[in-house]
Design an enzyme around this catalytic site. Sequence first.
Site, PDB file in Angstrom:
ATOM      1  N   PRO A 295       0.837  -1.192   0.096  1.00  0.00           N
ATOM      2  CA  PRO A 295       0.117  -0.002   0.057  1.00  0.00           C
ATOM      3  C   PRO A 295       1.023   1.229  -0.069  1.00  0.00           C
ATOM      4  CG  PRO A 295      -0.589  -1.509   1.688  1.00  0.00           C
ATOM      5  CD  PRO A 295       0.711  -1.838   1.413  1.00  0.00           C
ATOM      6  N   GLU A 296       0.660   1.991  -1.035  1.00  0.00           N
ATOM      7  CA  GLU A 296       1.262   3.438  -1.162  1.00  0.00           C
ATOM      8  C   GLU A 296       0.196   4.429  -1.140  1.00  0.00           C
ATOM      9  OE1 GLU A 296       4.632   3.509  -4.083  1.00  0.00           O
ATOM     10  OE2 GLU A 296       4.815   1.484  -3.904  1.00  0.00           O
TER      11      GLU A 296
END
Length: 291
Positions: free
Chosen positions: A2-3
């Site tokens: 997750p960015e």
Amino acid sequence: MPELPEVETTRRKIAPALVGRVIAGVATTKPSYFFLTPPGELKRRLAGRTCTGLQRLGKYLLATLDDGSRLLLHLGMTGQLFTEGSTSLRLLSATSRATLRPEQQPEFSPDKHTHLVLSFADNGPRVFFRDTRKFGKVLWLAPGASDPRLQKLGPDALGATGDVIFAASRGRRVAIKSLLLDQSVLAGAGNIYADEALFHAGVRPKRAASKVTRAQCERIAAELVKVLKRSIETGGSSISDYVAPDGQDGTFQDERMVYARAGEPCKVCGSKIRRAVIGQRSTHWCNRCQS
DNA sequence: ACCGCACCCTGAGCGC
DNA sequence: TGCGCTCAGGGTGCGG
């Protein structure tokens, strides 16, 4: 992993299942590195509260509660925040998957990696926070309280400008790639989007930050914003564990030019995509398209 | 101030 | 029901 785009997608999709509902119960796994606020205290603080809003700060999610306190969440590498009723094979271990027939989509029930379960007074769908590697974080903040983690975040990467990158890179010998991962410079970029932005900007990731020209900084900023926005439009990248709160996969991984494509042909010029470790992160680029 | 690196964690994949 | 090793990496903290 997750960015910014995955966290933003998570925010948009989980908000309706969170905001305006009265938290009735909080179940957790045992105390660990994951809980910056110990589980026992977390339960006391959250029970009876209503979530009034959910915002994103870099890769953090920040829920505001009706008593003025706030709940800080980070998905780490393998964090999954989703609603009850979602089905996705990404929510199961590979061994569980192997025993399933292709058409089976069993409803998720909390397992040993489900560290936080919120139930609500309306008896509607619960909200689950699952994280296999426990690099994620949960932290309760008292009314008015902040946290060094938030205070040191730079401007949001969606608003990246050449000025910000140029100013931060002067006198820095680190690779430009490492600079882009520094959350105090820009908040939200991670390994995938740093590599992708540098490819589109035509700048090699190993280049010393101090040697990146102003024009290149402008290009990097513009391409970073572009790639982040495009990824949000496609629901983020579902490469290993990431799944949206409704169980949907993102599709940005199909648009990757370099990330995790080592040895494959560059989609622009055909030469082999290179891979090296920079700042202890796997890094990918095209030697012909980037200089 | 800056920089490189060890560490936190677990599962997948691979060589033997 | 094999075992041991390596790798994945966001963020923190420490030593030089």
